[in-house]
Scaffold this motif. Structure first.
Motif, PDB file in Angstrom:
ATOM      1  N   PRO A  84       6.574 -12.706   2.789  1.00  0.00           N
ATOM      2  CA  PRO A  84       6.981 -11.568   1.950  1.00  0.00           C
ATOM      3  C   PRO A  84       6.011 -11.375   0.785  1.00  0.00           C
ATOM      4  O   PRO A  84       5.464 -12.325   0.250  1.00  0.00           O
ATOM      5  CB  PRO A  84       8.374 -11.991   1.458  1.00  0.00           C
ATOM      6  CG  PRO A  84       8.866 -12.933   2.507  1.00  0.00           C
ATOM      7  CD  PRO A  84       7.633 -13.672   2.989  1.00  0.00           C
ATOM      8  N   VAL A  85       5.804 -10.119   0.425  1.00  0.00           N
ATOM      9  CA  VAL A  85       4.878  -9.791  -0.660  1.00  0.00           C
ATOM     10  C   VAL A  85       5.350 -10.451  -1.943  1.00  0.00           C
ATOM     11  O   VAL A  85       6.529 -10.407  -2.294  1.00  0.00           O
ATOM     12  CB  VAL A  85       4.784  -8.265  -0.838  1.00  0.00           C
ATOM     13  CG1 VAL A  85       3.943  -7.925  -2.051  1.00  0.00           C
ATOM     14  CG2 VAL A  85       4.189  -7.621   0.402  1.00  0.00           C
ATOM     15  N   ASN A  86       4.415 -11.106  -2.631  1.00  0.00           N
ATOM     16  CA  ASN A  86       4.714 -11.806  -3.874  1.00  0.00           C
ATOM     17  C   ASN A  86       3.617 -11.460  -4.869  1.00  0.00           C
ATOM     18  O   ASN A  86       2.434 -11.555  -4.539  1.00  0.00           O
ATOM     19  CB  ASN A  86       4.755 -13.318  -3.588  1.00  0.00           C
ATOM     20  CG  ASN A  86       4.944 -14.131  -4.854  1.00  0.00           C
ATOM     21  OD1 ASN A  86       4.009 -14.314  -5.623  1.00  0.00           O
ATOM     22  ND2 ASN A  86       6.144 -14.632  -5.045  1.00  0.00           N
ATOM     23  N   PRO A  87       3.971 -11.039  -6.087  1.00  0.00           N
ATOM     24  CA  PRO A  87       2.937 -10.642  -7.059  1.00  0.00           C
ATOM     25  C   PRO A  87       1.922 -11.744  -7.334  1.00  0.00           C
ATOM     26  O   PRO A  87       0.730 -11.487  -7.460  1.00  0.00           O
ATOM     27  CB  PRO A  87       3.742 -10.297  -8.313  1.00  0.00           C
ATOM     28  CG  PRO A  87       5.115  -9.984  -7.826  1.00  0.00           C
ATOM     29  CD  PRO A  87       5.334 -10.837  -6.613  1.00  0.00           C
ATOM     30  N   GLY A  88       2.394 -13.001  -7.424  1.00  0.00           N
ATOM     31  CA  GLY A  88       1.481 -14.108  -7.688  1.00  0.00           C
ATOM     32  C   GLY A  88       0.502 -14.307  -6.551  1.00  0.00           C
ATOM     33  O   GLY A  88      -0.709 -14.475  -6.764  1.00  0.00           O
ATOM     34  N   LEU A  89       1.017 -14.279  -5.306  1.00  0.00           N
ATOM     35  CA  LEU A  89       0.137 -14.442  -4.149  1.00  0.00           C
ATOM     36  C   LEU A  89      -0.826 -13.266  -4.020  1.00  0.00           C
ATOM     37  O   LEU A  89      -1.976 -13.437  -3.619  1.00  0.00           O
ATOM     38  CB  LEU A  89       0.977 -14.592  -2.870  1.00  0.00           C
ATOM     39  CG  LEU A  89       1.838 -15.855  -2.786  1.00  0.00           C
ATOM     40  CD1 LEU A  89       2.683 -15.824  -1.522  1.00  0.00           C
ATOM     41  CD2 LEU A  89       0.981 -17.104  -2.825  1.00  0.00           C
ATOM     42  N   SER A  90      -0.346 -12.065  -4.343  1.00  0.00           N
ATOM     43  CA  SER A  90      -1.222 -10.892  -4.291  1.00  0.00           C
ATOM     44  C   SER A  90      -2.353 -11.016  -5.306  1.00  0.00           C
ATOM     45  O   SER A  90      -3.493 -10.642  -5.033  1.00  0.00           O
ATOM     46  CB  SER A  90      -0.410  -9.612  -4.561  1.00  0.00           C
ATOM     47  OG  SER A  90       0.557  -9.424  -3.557  1.00  0.00           O
ATOM     48  N   ALA A  91      -2.039 -11.553  -6.498  1.00  0.00           N
ATOM     49  CA  ALA A  91      -3.071 -11.735  -7.521  1.00  0.00           C
ATOM     50  C   ALA A  91      -4.109 -12.757  -7.061  1.00  0.00           C
ATOM     51  O   ALA A  91      -5.309 -12.573  -7.265  1.00  0.00           O
ATOM     52  CB  ALA A  91      -2.427 -12.177  -8.831  1.00  0.00           C
ATOM     53  N   ILE A  92      -3.656 -13.834  -6.418  1.00  0.00           N
ATOM     54  CA  ILE A  92      -4.585 -14.840  -5.895  1.00  0.00           C
ATOM     55  C   ILE A  92      -5.460 -14.228  -4.814  1.00  0.00           C
ATOM     56  O   ILE A  92      -6.673 -14.450  -4.770  1.00  0.00           O
ATOM     57  CB  ILE A  92      -3.816 -16.062  -5.368  1.00  0.00           C
ATOM     58  CG1 ILE A  92      -3.171 -16.821  -6.529  1.00  0.00           C
ATOM     59  CG2 ILE A  92      -4.740 -16.986  -4.575  1.00  0.00           C
ATOM     60  CD1 ILE A  92      -2.256 -17.942  -6.097  1.00  0.00           C
ATOM     61  N   ALA A  93      -4.833 -13.447  -3.922  1.00  0.00           N
ATOM     62  CA  ALA A  93      -5.593 -12.809  -2.849  1.00  0.00           C
ATOM     63  C   ALA A  93      -6.662 -11.873  -3.413  1.00  0.00           C
ATOM     64  O   ALA A  93      -7.792 -11.835  -2.925  1.00  0.00           O
ATOM     65  CB  ALA A  93      -4.655 -12.047  -1.923  1.00  0.00           C
ATOM     66  N   ALA A  94      -6.304 -11.137  -4.457  1.00  0.00           N
ATOM     67  CA  ALA A  94      -7.282 -10.239  -5.086  1.00  0.00           C
ATOM     68  C   ALA A  94      -8.405 -11.032  -5.733  1.00  0.00           C
ATOM     69  O   ALA A  94      -9.574 -10.643  -5.698  1.00  0.00           O
ATOM     70  CB  ALA A  94      -6.589  -9.344  -6.113  1.00  0.00           C
ATOM     71  N   LEU A  95      -8.062 -12.166  -6.343  1.00  0.00           N
ATOM     72  CA  LEU A  95      -9.057 -13.001  -7.010  1.00  0.00           C
ATOM     73  C   LEU A  95     -10.058 -13.570  -6.011  1.00  0.00           C
ATOM     74  O   LEU A  95     -11.253 -13.697  -6.299  1.00  0.00           O
ATOM     75  CB  LEU A  95      -8.350 -14.131  -7.757  1.00  0.00           C
ATOM     76  CG  LEU A  95      -9.181 -14.975  -8.726  1.00  0.00           C
ATOM     77  CD1 LEU A  95      -9.763 -14.109  -9.822  1.00  0.00           C
ATOM     78  CD2 LEU A  95      -8.323 -16.074  -9.325  1.00  0.00           C
ATOM     79  N   VAL A  96      -9.569 -13.908  -4.812  1.00  0.00           N
ATOM     80  CA  VAL A  96     -10.428 -14.522  -3.795  1.00  0.00           C
ATOM     81  C   VAL A  96     -11.524 -13.570  -3.331  1.00  0.00           C
ATOM     82  O   VAL A  96     -12.565 -14.000  -2.832  1.00  0.00           O
ATOM     83  CB  VAL A  96      -9.561 -14.986  -2.600  1.00  0.00           C
ATOM     84  CG1 VAL A  96     -10.413 -15.417  -1.425  1.00  0.00           C
ATOM     85  CG2 VAL A  96      -8.679 -16.146  -3.028  1.00  0.00           C
ATOM     86  N   THR A  97     -11.310 -12.283  -3.490  1.00  0.00           N
ATOM     87  CA  THR A  97     -12.297 -11.318  -3.005  1.00  0.00           C
ATOM     88  C   THR A  97     -13.525 -11.213  -3.912  1.00  0.00           C
ATOM     89  O   THR A  97     -14.465 -10.520  -3.568  1.00  0.00           O
ATOM     90  CB  THR A  97     -11.659  -9.922  -2.854  1.00  0.00           C
ATOM     91  OG1 THR A  97     -11.204  -9.479  -4.149  1.00  0.00           O
ATOM     92  CG2 THR A  97     -10.486  -9.964  -1.891  1.00  0.00           C
TER      93      THR A  97
END
Length: 199
Positions: free
Chosen positions: A105-118
């Motif tokens: 499920p979409v999670n703001p914290g995980l989304s922020a990490i995913a964005a950071l990895v890029t």
């Protein structure tokens, strides 16, 4: 890059192997009767849009308001029962999970990490082997120096109480002395404070 075309939706048949029409699909807790112990179904992988059970099967596909759709559960596995239009059980699986991709499920914290990895910077932060290497990578000091440097405002020293803050820059010390009556003056620096107990 090429991709093989396939049917992304599960296909349900009746007992004769023909596409089921008007059937009902129930999803429940693993090893339980899904009609008595249902789990919550969702229309989106973020699990924010619940949908009521049972699901109507039309032309062999589980549907939402008559339209084939994807459905999601938060459980790792589940039971499943399919009934035909007359209510007869076509099949039941106590543990029906299919080995396939699982959806987080979409999670703001995980989304922020995913964005950071890029970003190269983000990958550098996330791939440091330990805290010491991360501080070096970010240019952070492990702690304040034991001597030297400049500090503004008020600070609290661990085990030492509050540090006296002077507005007069001529005061270079913030020591406070409390002595018995008649003791000699212990102050030696500008800004030292001496409190003498009354006899």
């Amino acid at each position: 890059m090429t991709q093989r075309i396939g049917n992304p939706l599960p296909f349900f048949t009746d007992k004769r192997g023909l596409p089921m029409d008007g059937g009902r699909l129930y999803v429940g807790e693993v090893n339980e009767d899904p009609e008595l112990s249902p789990v919550t179904l969702y229309l989106d992988e973020a699990c924010t849009a619940p949908i009521a059970q049972p699901l109507l099967i039309v032309g062999g596909f589980a549907t939402d308001d008559g339209n084939p759709a994807f459905f999601y559960v938060q459980e790792d596995t589940y039971s499943l029962r399919v009934r035909d239009r007359d209510g007869g059980e076509v099949y039941y699986f106590a543990d029906a999970v299919v080995e396939q991709d699982q959806w987080q499920p979409v999670n703001p914290g995980l989304s922020a990490i995913a964005a950071l990895v890029t970003t190269a910077y983000g990958r550098g932060v996330l791939t440091q082997p330990d805290a010491s290497a991360l501080r070096t990578y970010l240019g952070m000091v492990a702690s304040l120096p034991l001597s030297g440097g400049t500090m503004t405002g008020n600070i609290l020293r661990n085990g030492g109480g509050p540090h006296v803050y002077h507005t007069n820059t001529a005061f270079t010390s913030g020591r406070i002395f409390i002595t018995a009556a008649g003791a000699p003056d212990p102050t030696t620096l500008p800004g030292d404070i001496w409190l003498e107990r009354a006899p």
